[in-house]
Design an enzyme around this catalytic site. Sequence first.
Site, mmCIF file in Angstrom:
data_model
loop_
_atom_site.group_PDB
_atom_site.id
_atom_site.type_symbol
_atom_site.label_atom_id
_atom_site.label_comp_id
_atom_site.label_asym_id
_atom_site.label_seq_id
_atom_site.Cartn_x
_atom_site.Cartn_y
_atom_site.Cartn_z
ATOM 1 C CG HIS A 75 -1.945 -0.904 1.046
ATOM 2 N ND1 HIS A 75 -3.507 -0.481 1.548
ATOM 3 C CD2 HIS A 75 -2.248 -2.111 0.458
ATOM 4 C CE1 HIS A 75 -4.440 -1.352 1.152
ATOM 5 N NE2 HIS A 75 -3.596 -2.408 0.639
ATOM 6 N N PRO A 295 -4.609 0.632 18.986
ATOM 7 C CG PRO A 295 -6.322 -0.461 18.308
ATOM 8 C CD PRO A 295 -5.597 0.152 19.457
ATOM 9 C CE LYS A 299 4.275 3.573 13.480
ATOM 10 N NZ LYS A 299 4.413 2.885 12.190
ATOM 11 C CE1 TYR A 388 -0.235 3.253 7.599
ATOM 12 C CE2 TYR A 388 -1.124 4.173 9.455
ATOM 13 C CZ TYR A 388 -1.129 3.156 8.581
ATOM 14 O OH TYR A 388 -2.093 2.276 8.426
HETATM 15 C C1 PHB Z 1 -6.114 -4.020 11.059
HETATM 16 O O1 PHB Z 1 -6.581 -4.641 11.560
HETATM 17 O O2 PHB Z 1 -6.202 -4.280 9.715
HETATM 18 C C2 PHB Z 1 -5.542 -2.709 11.455
HETATM 19 C C3 PHB Z 1 -5.720 -2.330 12.768
HETATM 20 C C4 PHB Z 1 -5.189 -1.178 13.105
HETATM 21 C C5 PHB Z 1 -4.733 -0.225 12.275
HETATM 22 C C6 PHB Z 1 -4.586 -0.517 10.893
HETATM 23 C C7 PHB Z 1 -5.203 -1.871 10.539
HETATM 24 O O3 PHB Z 1 -4.310 0.870 12.617
#
Ligand code: PHB
Length: 397
Positions: A75, A295, A299, A388
């Site tokens: 991505h 989440p 990270k 990020y």
């Molecule tokens: C995911 O579960 O795909 C996920 C969770 C938290 C994030 C990004 C992706 O910040």
Amino acid sequence: MENKKTQVAIIGAGPSGLLLGLLLDKQGIDNIIVERVTGDYVLGRIRAGVLEQGFAKLVREAGAAEKMDRLGEIHDSVEFAFNDERIELELKKLTGESVIVYGQVDITKDMMEVREQKGLETVYEASKVQPHDVKSNKPFITYTKDGKEFTLECDYIAGCDGFHGVSRKTIPNDVKTEYEKVYPFGWLGLMSDTPPINPHLIYAKNNRGFALASMRSKTRSRYYIQVPLDDKIEDWSDEAFWEELKKRMPKSARKNLVTGPSIEKSIVPTRSFICEPLQYGKLFLVGDAGHIVPPTGAKGLNLAASDVATLYKIMTRVYKEGDEKCIEQYSPIALRRIWNGVRFSWWMTDLLHNFDEKKDDFDKKMENSELKYFLNSDAGKKVIAEQYVGLPYEDLE
Ligand code: PHB
Ligand code: APR
């Protein structure tokens, strides 16, 4: 009591323990993993799925990247939405780096399989796991398996046993400092075998609360909505979830939302937690054993990987060059990257969620203006993008 011996004893067969074990084996450093539950139970815990390039490089070096590189999605962008306004953050253009979307469960399974294929020892369903004499030159672990007691002698212990593990508890309270911030909300996550609403992840700030549109593949989606901490999963039917998610997604994306039955649905609490120090004698805390992030910044897994990278470099120097003193570099190096990851995750969480009753309208206007400044200025976008995709790993002195 049966005696076993290894160089590095690893507690926990989550992503941290498995990755560390494969990398140490690459350097011919003997290691045994002792895990409390079964392998299937480890894989039963649904977690996130955005990998930094630093993590991906480590998995390649560990020899477990075949599926990640074949099935993982690269991505180059991620999206933010303020109600109906959408802003694309071009990660690749801003930093030269992209992220890989590949489930944590999948990468954990891949590493488990490679460990098995290599005939490396993992003791599953080990109970009463306890580190001993970690301040001596002869640390060891005791555990019980199939009713029999075992002693595992080693040179070093890697505590990869997560937040609820035994390793952090082994560090005396008068030696460690624990920093914690618990948020008054959770993330209700739903996994469905439906095509994603958008090619890129969407982090949506909405008057109704935060929402995230993520995915595992072109046919499997993962969505989250912010819910009060005392909500119960029973309160949320699939229909109720889809309805609320739709209201929080930007209008122009809603028409692309394909709904379907949930294959997994759970509420994850959100907190920031850091333990200092991460090294105590011959014991090292790695990953969730030493730190937890909400989440929002994706990270958790990536900070666990950077811990593994630092400990791997240190163990390699200890066994290849006999430099035992370098173990003291682990905690300061790991904590520098962790505090930054914790701050970035806290900042994203603070700005993208509605939760602080104490914040008055002026505060909320400030928040919106701060996020809009960062997402509309090249300098601001670069600040978010470089964090990020993941800041570079620090080398040993
Ligand atoms: C995911 O579960 O795909 C996920 C969770 C938290 C994030 C990004 C992706 O910040
Ligand atoms: N003895 C043996 N094993 C234990 C013990 C114990 N006393 N306590 C816990 N474990 C095992 C757990 O069963 C689990 O399999 O340690 C493992 C810890 O794995 P994780 O919690 O996944 O932690 P880690 O490997 O550091 O991975 C961090 O997981 O939670 C996500 O967001 C987090 O993505 C990050 C990643």
